[in-house]
Write a protein that holds these residues in place. Structure first.
Motif, PDB file in Angstrom:
ATOM      1  N   UNK A  14       0.823  -1.216   0.000  1.00  0.00           N
ATOM      2  CA  UNK A  14       0.000   0.000   0.000  1.00  0.00           C
ATOM      3  C   UNK A  14       0.854   1.262   0.000  1.00  0.00           C
ATOM      4  N   UNK A  15       2.160   1.113   0.237  1.00  0.00           N
ATOM      5  CA  UNK A  15       3.055   2.279   0.222  1.00  0.00           C
ATOM      6  C   UNK A  15       2.935   3.029  -1.097  1.00  0.00           C
ATOM      7  N   UNK A  16       2.812   2.290  -2.188  1.00  0.00           N
ATOM      8  CA  UNK A  16       2.701   2.948  -3.499  1.00  0.00           C
ATOM      9  C   UNK A  16       1.406   3.738  -3.627  1.00  0.00           C
ATOM     10  N   UNK A  17       0.348   3.282  -2.955  1.00  0.00           N
ATOM     11  CA  UNK A  17      -0.920   4.019  -2.946  1.00  0.00           C
ATOM     12  C   UNK A  17      -0.774   5.280  -2.105  1.00  0.00           C
ATOM     13  N   UNK A  18      -0.154   5.155  -0.949  1.00  0.00           N
ATOM     14  CA  UNK A  18       0.027   6.301  -0.062  1.00  0.00           C
ATOM     15  C   UNK A  18       0.799   7.417  -0.751  1.00  0.00           C
ATOM     16  N   UNK A  19       1.835   7.038  -1.507  1.00  0.00           N
ATOM     17  CA  UNK A  19       2.647   8.041  -2.191  1.00  0.00           C
ATOM     18  C   UNK A  19       1.817   8.890  -3.147  1.00  0.00           C
ATOM     19  N   UNK A  20       0.781   8.307  -3.732  1.00  0.00           N
ATOM     20  CA  UNK A  20      -0.072   9.051  -4.666  1.00  0.00           C
ATOM     21  C   UNK A  20      -0.908  10.108  -3.944  1.00  0.00           C
ATOM     22  N   UNK A  21      -1.058   9.931  -2.647  1.00  0.00           N
ATOM     23  CA  UNK A  21      -1.764  10.918  -1.824  1.00  0.00           C
ATOM     24  C   UNK A  21      -0.776  11.824  -1.081  1.00  0.00           C
ATOM     25  N   UNK A  22       0.483  11.768  -1.519  1.00  0.00           N
ATOM     26  CA  UNK A  22       1.537  12.586  -0.893  1.00  0.00           C
ATOM     27  C   UNK A  22       1.764  12.192   0.566  1.00  0.00           C
ATOM     28  N   UNK A  23       1.638  10.898   0.852  1.00  0.00           N
ATOM     29  CA  UNK A  23       1.903  10.347   2.172  1.00  0.00           C
ATOM     30  C   UNK A  23       3.099   9.415   2.052  1.00  0.00           C
ATOM     31  N   UNK A  24       4.091   9.589   2.915  1.00  0.00           N
ATOM     32  CA  UNK A  24       5.323   8.814   2.824  1.00  0.00           C
ATOM     33  C   UNK A  24       5.621   8.137   4.162  1.00  0.00           C
ATOM     34  N   UNK A  25       6.652   7.328   4.189  1.00  0.00           N
ATOM     35  CA  UNK A  25       6.995   6.589   5.399  1.00  0.00           C
ATOM     36  C   UNK A  25       7.332   7.549   6.537  1.00  0.00           C
ATOM     37  N   UNK A  26       7.167   7.039   7.768  1.00  0.00           N
ATOM     38  CA  UNK A  26       7.356   7.873   8.941  1.00  0.00           C
ATOM     39  C   UNK A  26       6.026   8.420   9.422  1.00  0.00           C
ATOM     40  N   UNK A  30      -4.550  15.988   8.254  1.00  0.00           N
ATOM     41  CA  UNK A  30      -3.307  16.734   8.028  1.00  0.00           C
ATOM     42  C   UNK A  30      -3.088  17.018   6.548  1.00  0.00           C
ATOM     43  N   UNK A  31      -3.417  16.039   5.706  1.00  0.00           N
ATOM     44  CA  UNK A  31      -3.167  16.160   4.270  1.00  0.00           C
ATOM     45  C   UNK A  31      -4.358  16.750   3.509  1.00  0.00           C
TER      46      UNK A  31
END
Length: 228
Positions: A20-32, A44-45
């Motif tokens: 799901x990390x690849x999905x999160x990145x599309x919403x400008x959400x990254x690790x941490x 927040x986003x």
């Protein structure tokens, strides 16, 4: 995997399904992400929590696909997500496969390998996928947005179900995976070959999940608006 909700810790979601990390990145959400809940991260986003949650569940659960809920969202939010997905394919996953594939060819000096044939087939898949992405960006998505602005018809009247019964690009990616698994010959760099194959399989999963949104939600809406 249990369904994700707004109270789920996003870190738990990632640890259970790292893809799901690849999905999160599309919403400008990254690790941490810390110990924040899905709702807290969306706040927040400035994201629509319901849409974000449905997207995560759709990606992580093949059996989950709430068509009625999807139809309640504004067309623009669906198209914005699909545009982000297309950008991800074009800017990241396709170049990643291509760079690993080129390195695999370079390090495989055995004349008995048929990697050149597999690479040629990959380039055909790449061209077809990029062609559809370009058509979506330049023609289809703008037309749907214009039609949606021009009509006041209730989209609850849109018939349920897919307009397109199959996807040729998905089928070709399946063929490419089968070629690797069944017909690969000669000596080759095993690690690079696995990296290429896993990246292709990842693209197939991602494309399959997002085609459900494109073909079962967006395309029926498009044909309904066009004929309204």
């Amino acid at each position: 995997m249990a369904l994700i909700n707004k109270y789920s810790k996003l870190s738990d979601v990632i640890l259970e399904d790292p893809s799901v990390i690849t999905i999160l990145n599309r919403f400008n959400i990254f690790l941490g992400v810390g110990d924040k809940t899905v709702e807290q991260v969306c706040t927040e986003k400035k994201l629509d929590t319901d849409f974000f949650t449905i997207i995560l569940n759709t990606f992580s659960n093949e059996e989950y696909f709430p068509e009625k809920l999807f139809r309640n969202f504004n067309v623009k939010i669906i198209i914005d997500y699909l545009n982000c997905t297309n950008s991800y394919y074009r800017q990241f996953i396709i170049p990643n496969i291509e760079s690993h594939f080129n390195l695999l060819l370079k390090r495989s000096e055995d004349d008995n390998t048929n990697l050149e044939l597999l690479h040629k087939f990959f380039l055909e898949v790449k061209a077809e996928l990029l062609g559809r992405i370009n058509a979506d960006t330049s023609t289809l998505f703008p037309e749907i947005l214009n039609l949606d602005k021009a009509t006041s018809n209730c989209r609850n009247d849109v018939p349920v179900g897919s307009i397109e019964t199959g996807d040729a690009i998905e089928d070709k990616i399946d063929d490419l995976v089968n070629m690797f698994v069944i017909h690969l010959t000669g000596k080759y760099d095993t690690n690079l070959c696995i990296a290429v194959l896993f990246a292709i399989i990842s693209l197939k999963k991602d494309l399959s999940q997002n085609n459900r949104i494109r073909n079962r939600i967006l395309m029926p809406i498009f044909h309904f608006l066009k004929n309204a």
